[in-house]
Structure formats: C-alpha cells, structure tokens
Design a protein around this motif. Structure first.
Motif, mmCIF file in Angstrom:
data_model
loop_
_atom_site.group_PDB
_atom_site.id
_atom_site.type_symbol
_atom_site.label_atom_id
_atom_site.label_comp_id
_atom_site.label_asym_id
_atom_site.label_seq_id
_atom_site.Cartn_x
_atom_site.Cartn_y
_atom_site.Cartn_z
ATOM 1 N N ASN A 176 0.826 -1.182 -0.139
ATOM 2 C CA ASN A 176 -0.095 0.073 -0.054
ATOM 3 C C ASN A 176 0.941 1.367 -0.044
ATOM 4 O O ASN A 176 1.957 1.201 -0.376
ATOM 5 C CB ASN A 176 -0.854 0.061 1.343
ATOM 6 N N GLY A 177 0.232 2.433 0.355
ATOM 7 C CA GLY A 177 0.965 3.676 0.235
ATOM 8 C C GLY A 177 1.795 4.040 -0.965
ATOM 9 O O GLY A 177 0.735 4.061 -2.045
ATOM 10 N N ILE A 178 2.965 4.261 -1.134
ATOM 11 C CA ILE A 178 3.528 4.835 -2.212
ATOM 12 C C ILE A 178 3.468 3.550 -3.179
ATOM 13 O O ILE A 178 3.708 3.934 -4.525
ATOM 14 C CB ILE A 178 5.059 5.275 -2.134
ATOM 15 N N HIS A 179 3.336 2.393 -2.841
ATOM 16 C CA HIS A 179 3.381 1.202 -4.019
ATOM 17 C C HIS A 179 2.004 0.900 -4.292
ATOM 18 O O HIS A 179 1.946 0.012 -5.324
ATOM 19 C CB HIS A 179 3.990 0.020 -3.136
ATOM 20 N N ALA A 180 0.897 1.726 -4.089
ATOM 21 C CA ALA A 180 -0.422 1.466 -4.156
ATOM 22 C C ALA A 180 -0.631 1.508 -5.841
ATOM 23 O O ALA A 180 0.015 2.443 -6.486
ATOM 24 C CB ALA A 180 -1.372 2.311 -3.580
ATOM 25 N N GLY A 181 -1.501 0.631 -6.122
ATOM 26 C CA GLY A 181 -1.757 0.277 -7.753
ATOM 27 C C GLY A 181 -1.356 -0.887 -8.277
ATOM 28 O O GLY A 181 -1.041 -1.791 -7.594
ATOM 29 N N THR A 182 -2.033 -1.078 -9.633
ATOM 30 C CA THR A 182 -2.075 -2.415 -10.035
ATOM 31 C C THR A 182 -1.377 -2.097 -11.741
ATOM 32 O O THR A 182 -2.194 -1.748 -12.339
ATOM 33 C CB THR A 182 -3.451 -3.081 -9.898
ATOM 34 N N ASN A 183 -0.295 -2.750 -11.781
ATOM 35 C CA ASN A 183 0.446 -2.211 -13.202
ATOM 36 C C ASN A 183 0.590 -3.600 -13.948
ATOM 37 O O ASN A 183 1.487 -4.275 -14.090
ATOM 38 C CB ASN A 183 1.771 -1.729 -12.945
ATOM 39 N N ILE A 184 -0.305 -4.055 -14.493
ATOM 40 C CA ILE A 184 -0.401 -5.531 -15.084
ATOM 41 C C ILE A 184 0.493 -5.225 -16.429
ATOM 42 O O ILE A 184 0.999 -6.070 -16.687
ATOM 43 C CB ILE A 184 -1.980 -5.879 -15.644
ATOM 44 N N GLY A 185 0.106 -4.206 -17.187
ATOM 45 C CA GLY A 185 1.195 -3.903 -18.437
ATOM 46 C C GLY A 185 2.536 -4.276 -18.460
ATOM 47 O O GLY A 185 3.410 -4.932 -18.748
ATOM 48 N N ASP A 186 3.259 -3.500 -17.343
ATOM 49 C CA ASP A 186 4.609 -3.711 -16.907
ATOM 50 C C ASP A 186 5.072 -5.029 -16.422
ATOM 51 O O ASP A 186 6.264 -5.477 -16.382
ATOM 52 C CB ASP A 186 5.246 -2.555 -15.891
ATOM 53 N N ALA A 187 4.072 -5.598 -15.619
ATOM 54 C CA ALA A 187 4.292 -6.963 -15.037
ATOM 55 C C ALA A 187 4.406 -7.977 -16.156
ATOM 56 O O ALA A 187 5.183 -8.781 -15.952
ATOM 57 C CB ALA A 187 3.077 -7.203 -14.136
ATOM 58 N N LEU A 188 3.733 -7.948 -17.089
ATOM 59 C CA LEU A 188 3.867 -8.903 -18.177
ATOM 60 C C LEU A 188 4.956 -8.630 -18.928
ATOM 61 O O LEU A 188 5.633 -9.651 -19.224
ATOM 62 C CB LEU A 188 2.597 -8.849 -19.049
ATOM 63 N N ALA A 189 5.487 -7.509 -19.352
ATOM 64 C CA ALA A 189 6.522 -7.321 -19.985
ATOM 65 C C ALA A 189 7.848 -7.744 -18.867
ATOM 66 O O ALA A 189 8.773 -8.364 -19.746
ATOM 67 C CB ALA A 189 6.968 -5.676 -20.099
ATOM 68 N N GLU A 190 7.921 -7.530 -17.517
ATOM 69 C CA GLU A 190 8.942 -7.973 -16.768
ATOM 70 C C GLU A 190 8.809 -9.741 -16.871
ATOM 71 O O GLU A 190 10.045 -10.068 -16.878
ATOM 72 C CB GLU A 190 8.631 -7.500 -15.348
ATOM 73 N N ALA A 191 7.816 -10.446 -16.822
ATOM 74 C CA ALA A 191 7.806 -11.576 -16.865
ATOM 75 C C ALA A 191 8.444 -12.325 -18.276
ATOM 76 O O ALA A 191 9.095 -13.217 -18.298
ATOM 77 C CB ALA A 191 6.489 -12.089 -16.634
ATOM 78 N N ALA A 192 7.817 -11.354 -19.416
ATOM 79 C CA ALA A 192 8.299 -11.769 -20.679
ATOM 80 C C ALA A 192 9.847 -11.756 -20.842
ATOM 81 O O ALA A 192 10.696 -12.914 -21.378
ATOM 82 C CB ALA A 192 7.733 -10.937 -21.783
ATOM 83 N N ILE A 193 10.520 -10.766 -20.329
ATOM 84 C CA ILE A 193 11.894 -10.423 -20.217
ATOM 85 C C ILE A 193 12.570 -11.726 -19.531
ATOM 86 O O ILE A 193 13.709 -12.175 -19.891
ATOM 87 C CB ILE A 193 12.152 -9.221 -19.783
ATOM 88 N N ARG A 194 12.012 -11.894 -18.373
ATOM 89 C CA ARG A 194 12.617 -13.034 -17.530
ATOM 90 C C ARG A 194 12.792 -14.377 -18.220
ATOM 91 O O ARG A 194 13.462 -15.227 -18.191
ATOM 92 C CB ARG A 194 12.020 -12.900 -16.065
ATOM 93 N N LEU A 195 11.723 -14.745 -18.976
ATOM 94 C CA LEU A 195 11.717 -15.770 -19.697
ATOM 95 C C LEU A 195 12.558 -16.081 -20.783
ATOM 96 O O LEU A 195 13.041 -17.105 -21.367
ATOM 97 C CB LEU A 195 10.202 -16.199 -20.114
#
Length: 337
Positions: A176-195
């Motif tokens: 929560n706090g400064i980390h609040a939010g749901t960033n699905i787009g960047d999360a998918l990009a991060e996962a694809a890069i790791r793969l």
C-alpha cells in the motif's frame, strides 16, 4: 557434455601430490662403506631417476584412483530423455486489494493473496487438488516469480530450486502507500523479459490479479501492448481473475470490475492462452490444476539413457602404473641388493 557420476570424490585429488611429496621425504635405507672409489665407474643419475620416477608414478596412480572413484563419463547424445521441462513465469498481484479476506469462509477468512499462495504451492510442489486428484508439481520446469503493484519486480529469477521460490512466495505481503496500484502491463513485460533467459524451452506466463489495471503514463505499458509483445515472442499468458464477485451498489466499481476482467480475457486471447475466473480458494486451486494439465509439453533436457563411463579405465590405469612401479623398483630402480 562430459561430467562425473560422483564429483564429490574429486575433493580427494589433493591427496595425489601429498602421496608424491611423502615419497620424496621418505628416508632411503643406506649402508656404511669406507671407500666409495669402487663405485666411480658406475653410470650416474640412476638414483635421481628412481627417486623422482617413483614420486611421479605414485602421484599419477593416486590421481587415477580418485578419478576412477569420481567416474568421468560422457553422455550418449543419441539417447536424450524427453521430460516435461518448460519455463514458467508466475506474475502475482500483490496490490492492496489482494488483502481482501473474501476467499475463505466467515469462520475462516482467507485473503486473495493467501489463496493465491496456496494455489501456487499446489502448482509448483504438487499435492492433492480440491477434486481429490493428485497434481504432480513441476520439478523439471524453470520457474520465476514476478510480483507487482504499482511497479513490478522480479522477486525470484528463473530457477530449478523450487523450495527457494516457494519461500520467497510465502514472504510476499500486500503493498500500500507509495506502492499502491496495479500495473499489469509492466508486470507482463517483466515476466516476458525473465523468460528470455530460458533459451529454447517453451515459455508460459501465469498471470494472477484481481483485474483492475490502473497505471498509465509515458513510462508504463498497457496490458494489451505487452500482450502483443508476448504473442510475438510466442509466450502464451494464462490470466486468472481473482477479484471476486461480491455484490456492489456502486456503478463505477462494477464497471471497473467488468473492465478489468475484460482486459485479462483480451490478454489471454491475444497471446493464445486461456482466461479463468476464480471467486474462492477452491476454484483458484482448480484453475491452477487445469493450467498444470495444459502445460505438459515434452522438451529436451540434459539427461540421457546411456553414458560412456571412463571410471573403470582410470582404475585399470592406476593398477598398471602400480605394477610398473613395483617392477622398476625391484629391477632398474633398486637401490640396495
């Protein structure tokens, strides 16, 4: 690729120079003789050859015995064993909304994140599914964990050490706090890069979120943008909506829920994956069991049915060297009658 059947035995290799050193330090038997002039005509150098030759042959024999115990071997590349080995990135929503305790019962409430952890445990380590069937787990898969709220991060890179990944998973808490939010787009990009680090292995992303992507801007990607990227990379995304279907009288909230679910369905459709909805812990574990069944694809792995073992040859070499050493020290290298 050449290797050793029992590599721990290689820790004994320092014994080989130790054996040679002991031979050099060992005092030789001698006799007292008042006059050495009788030996003046004999060829010189035999004593040095006997001493250093015995040293080298003893060290070589000791090293050969250690290698025989370690058993060097080379796989027969014509006999690979196909195993279900793929690369999977688990993209897990850890935003504040995942702390909602609506995935259990009134007597035993379970948060959405807690239910997700249980489902991922079943998927990774195996166990008994809600319908009583057994899930094998993914022991041969490379797994990565990407968590996200406002910003995604790789909490565990691709690994075959699943116990470490599950421990990292258990440590995750809603942000929560400064980390609040749901960033699905960047999360998918991060996962694809790791793969991408998985090379030629088949790749899959399992995305679990309560559905509402609410981050946008010049530095953030939209879910459908990264879905298009994953599709071009040949990475299907299985999207799981765990936002719940609780009643709401707020039209804006209802619209956001519907939009979030539609986005997850579009991501899965674009990439060739499947979209799922889970409104409680039992349904979520059933969904993970279904994904487990979908992603059982044979892939080559560094395991083979046959190996060419060289340990016996090393042992035979050590025996021959010891026989040769014994013969030399009883004949040409003999120091005393």
């Amino acid at each position: 690729m050449p290797g050793f059947a029992h590599p721990l035995f290689l820790l004994l290799l320092p014994l080989a120079p130790l054996v040679a050193w002991r031979h050099l330090r060992h005092r030789r038997p001698a006799v007292r003789f008042p006059d050495a002039s009788l030996f003046a005509g004999l060829p010189v150098g035999r004593a040095a050859r006997a001493r250093w030759g015995g040293c080298l042959l003893r060290g070589f024999a000791a090293a050969a015995l250690v290698l025989a115990a370690a058993n060097p071997r080379r796989p027969d590349l014509r006999t690979p064993v196909p195993v279900d080995g793929i690369a999977i990135a688990l993209a897990l929503d850890v935003s504040g909304s995942m702390a909602e305790p609506d995935f259990g019962t009134a007597a035993a409430p379970v948060t959405r994140l807690g239910a997700a952890k249980q489902a991922f445990h079943l998927f990774v380590a195996g166990g008994t599914a809600p319908d009583g069937t057994t899930v094998e787990g993914r022991p041969n898969d490379q797994l990565a964990l990407v968590t996200f709220a406002a910003v995604p991060r790789t909490t565990c890179p691709l690994t075959l050490n699943h116990s470490v990944l599950l421990k990292v998973l258990d440590d995750q808490q809603p942000l929560n706090g400064i980390h609040a939010g749901t960033n699905i787009g960047d999360a998918l990009a991060e996962a694809a890069i790791r793969l991408l680090a998985a090379g030629n292995r088949p790749k899959v992303i399992v995305l679990l979120s309560d559905g509402e992507h609410n981050k946008s801007g010049e530095t953030s990607l939209l879910p459908l943008q990264t879905a298009d990227l994953a599709m071009k990379l040949g990475i299907p995304v299985h999207a799981i909506d765990c936002g719940g279907d609780g009643p709401t009288t707020n039209p804006d909230e209802a619209r956001q829920r519907a939009d979030g679910r539609a986005i997850l369905e579009a991501v899965a459709t674009t990439t060739g994956g499947r979209a799922f909805v889970a409104d409680n812990g039992e349904e979520l574990r059933t969904v993970m069991k279904t994904i487990d069944g979908l992603e059982r694809r044979p892939a080559p792995a560094p395991r083979y049915r046959r190996y060419h073992d060289f340990g016996p040859w090393c042992g035979l070499t050590a025996v021959i060297v010891l026989i040769l050493l014994t013969a030399l020290e009883r004949t040409r290298w003999r120091t005393l009658p």
